[in-house]
Enzyme design. Structure first.
Site, PDB file in Angstrom:
ATOM      1  N   TRP A 102       5.737 -29.337 137.952  1.00 39.72           N
ATOM      2  CA  TRP A 102       6.197 -28.799 136.664  1.00 39.72           C
ATOM      3  C   TRP A 102       5.132 -27.898 136.053  1.00 39.72           C
ATOM      4  O   TRP A 102       5.441 -26.831 135.523  1.00 39.72           O
ATOM      5  CB  TRP A 102       6.582 -29.935 135.710  1.00 39.72           C
ATOM      6  CG  TRP A 102       7.686 -30.775 136.265  1.00 39.72           C
ATOM      7  CD1 TRP A 102       7.621 -32.092 136.613  1.00 39.72           C
ATOM      8  CD2 TRP A 102       9.023 -30.351 136.587  1.00 39.72           C
ATOM      9  NE1 TRP A 102       8.822 -32.504 137.123  1.00 39.72           N
ATOM     10  CE2 TRP A 102       9.701 -31.461 137.112  1.00 39.72           C
ATOM     11  CE3 TRP A 102       9.705 -29.142 136.473  1.00 39.72           C
ATOM     12  CZ2 TRP A 102      11.028 -31.404 137.544  1.00 39.72           C
ATOM     13  CZ3 TRP A 102      11.032 -29.069 136.889  1.00 39.72           C
ATOM     14  CH2 TRP A 102      11.676 -30.191 137.415  1.00 39.72           C
TER      15      TRP A 102
ATOM     16  N   ASP B 216       3.313 -29.894 127.893  1.00 41.95           N
ATOM     17  CA  ASP B 216       4.616 -30.413 128.293  1.00 41.95           C
ATOM     18  C   ASP B 216       4.473 -31.932 128.255  1.00 41.95           C
ATOM     19  O   ASP B 216       3.674 -32.505 129.010  1.00 41.95           O
ATOM     20  CB  ASP B 216       4.906 -29.911 129.723  1.00 41.95           C
ATOM     21  CG  ASP B 216       6.200 -30.465 130.304  1.00 41.95           C
ATOM     22  OD1 ASP B 216       6.814 -31.347 129.675  1.00 41.95           O
ATOM     23  OD2 ASP B 216       6.581 -30.008 131.408  1.00 41.95           O
TER      24      ASP B 216
ATOM     25  N   LYS C 199      14.156 -38.595 129.284  1.00 42.66           N
ATOM     26  CA  LYS C 199      13.365 -39.714 129.824  1.00 42.66           C
ATOM     27  C   LYS C 199      13.153 -40.788 128.762  1.00 42.66           C
ATOM     28  O   LYS C 199      13.481 -41.946 128.970  1.00 42.66           O
ATOM     29  CB  LYS C 199      12.038 -39.215 130.371  1.00 42.66           C
ATOM     30  CG  LYS C 199      12.232 -38.222 131.526  1.00 42.66           C
ATOM     31  CD  LYS C 199      11.080 -37.283 131.662  1.00 42.66           C
ATOM     32  CE  LYS C 199      11.390 -36.044 132.458  1.00 42.66           C
ATOM     33  NZ  LYS C 199      11.965 -36.216 133.775  1.00 42.66           N
TER      34      LYS C 199
END
Ligand SMILES: Cc1ncc(COP(=O)(O)O)c(C=O)c1O
Length: 361
Positions: free
Chosen positions: A102, A172, A196
């Protein structure tokens, strides 16, 4: 009714009391005679929902008053472009630490809009550690410095933040938001896909310091400009209404049932500790991450044999421990134990792993 222990990296488990409350309110939200799914986002009743979601998030995360909270769509992946389009606009440079897939995607996307510098990478050892950072190597006039705080696929976490001085730090936090307290004031911008620890998939939360709003490149699409959403309280267009409602319920659960993020952290440390302790003493299984960089949320492990790994994943699923297969890029296993995974789920998993080990050695 059957409920399994779902170790998915996301979308993932939601707290059972939240699901029950959503079910109870499904057909008639607070006497409105409507489901939240059916409401106009411009209605008074929905204004109350989005307002509560924001004020609960501010309270639970202790977000300072000079930050805006934005409820957006497009996933964390859209932020990989939104961040540079809005912020890579002075020196046109930004720094990146590559700690996984990511973080690398965020870097690659930013490189389309300006000069993206790689300050450090842990790719040499399959992203199994967080690289040491030397502030001397940072770009002094960078528009921002980007990290992925918790690396979902590889199971690492920054336990110490880079010292970026006056350069805005951006993170992030998709896979660690709400898992423990975080000092928001140390960051210029935080973003997270909600699927999540916050809500069902479809909502992306951005927490941005106000002075960073209004600097976007001319080419920035209206929907990708933070100012558009900040000026309209996340109501420029139809927001992900139901996800925001679910987020409100999750935040209410964290505040009133769990007792806030300090308590959430204790529970998460207990769960992760049980699994790491087992891995450290096991003769069959072992964790893949350098101990000091371990994540509280995502715990990858292997047996060392692809065959045994596959057998374990299959037998685990038969015992209702689902989605425990590692990411396709790394193999092995990964237990994602987000906030909603009960302590009992990890206890039972560890017990099952012990039995599997006994039968395999
Ligand atoms: C740390 C991290 N960043 C970004 C993403 C991509 O998020 P999305 O699917 O919301 O675009 C994920 C997805 O799992 C993630 O774990």
């Amino acid at each position: 009714m059957k409920r399994v222990y779902n170790f998915s990296a996301g979308p993932s488990m939601l707290p059972e009391p939240v699901l029950r409350r959503a079910a109870a309110e499904m057909l008639d939200y607070e006497g409105s005679g409507q489901s939240v799914m059916e409401m106009s986002h411009r209605s008074k009743i929905y204004e109350g929902i989005i307002g509560s979601a924001e004020s609960l998030l501010r309270e639970v995360m202790n977000i300072p008053g000079n930050y805006k909270v934005l409820f957006l769509q497009g996933g964390a992946s859209s932020q990989f472009a939104m961040v540079p389009m809005n912020l890579m606009t002075k020196s046109n440079k930004a720094d990146f630490v590559l700690t996984g897939q990511w973080a690398t995607k965020a870097y690659q996307e930013a490189a389309r809009y300006g000069t993206a510098n790689v300050i450090a990478s842990s790719k040499d050892k399959t992203f199994s550690y967080i690289p040491e950072l030397n502030p001397e190597t940072f770009t002094k006039d960078a528009d921002y410095f980007h990290i992925c705080l918790n690396n979902t696929i590889y199971g690492t976490k920054f336990h110490r933040l880079p010292e970026t001085g006056n350069v805005p730090l951006i993170a992030d936090i998709s896979s660690c938001i709400l898992s423990e307290p975080i000092d928001v004031s140390k960051f210029a911008l935080l973003y997270a896909g909600a699927q999540k620890n916050m809500a069902p998939a479809g909502l992306t939360v951005v927490i941005i310091r106000e002075d960073l709003i209004g600097r976007a490149m001319d080419i920035t699409p209206t929907m990708f400009n933070y100012k558009t959403h900040a000026d309209n309280d996340s109501m420029f267009n139809t927001p992900p209404c139901y996800c925001i409602y679910m987020c409100m319920l999750v935040l209410d659960w964290i505040k009133n049932t769990v007792g806030g993020l300090e308590e959430m952290k204790k529970i998460n440390e207990k769960k992760a500790g049980m699994l790491y302790d087992f891995l450290d003493s096991s003769k069959l299984f072992r964790g893949t991450v350098v101990a000091k960089d371990r994540s509280l949320m995502n715990i990858p492990f292997i047996t060392g044999s692809d065959e045994l790994d596959a057998k374990f994943v299959k037998e685990a699923a038969a015992h209702d421990f689902v989605n425990i297969k590692g990411h396709r890029s790394v193999g092995g296993m990964r237990a994602s134990i987000y906030n909603a995974m009960p302590v009992e789920g990890v206890e039972k998993l560890v017990q099952f792993m012990g039995e599997f080990e006994k039968n395999s050695l």
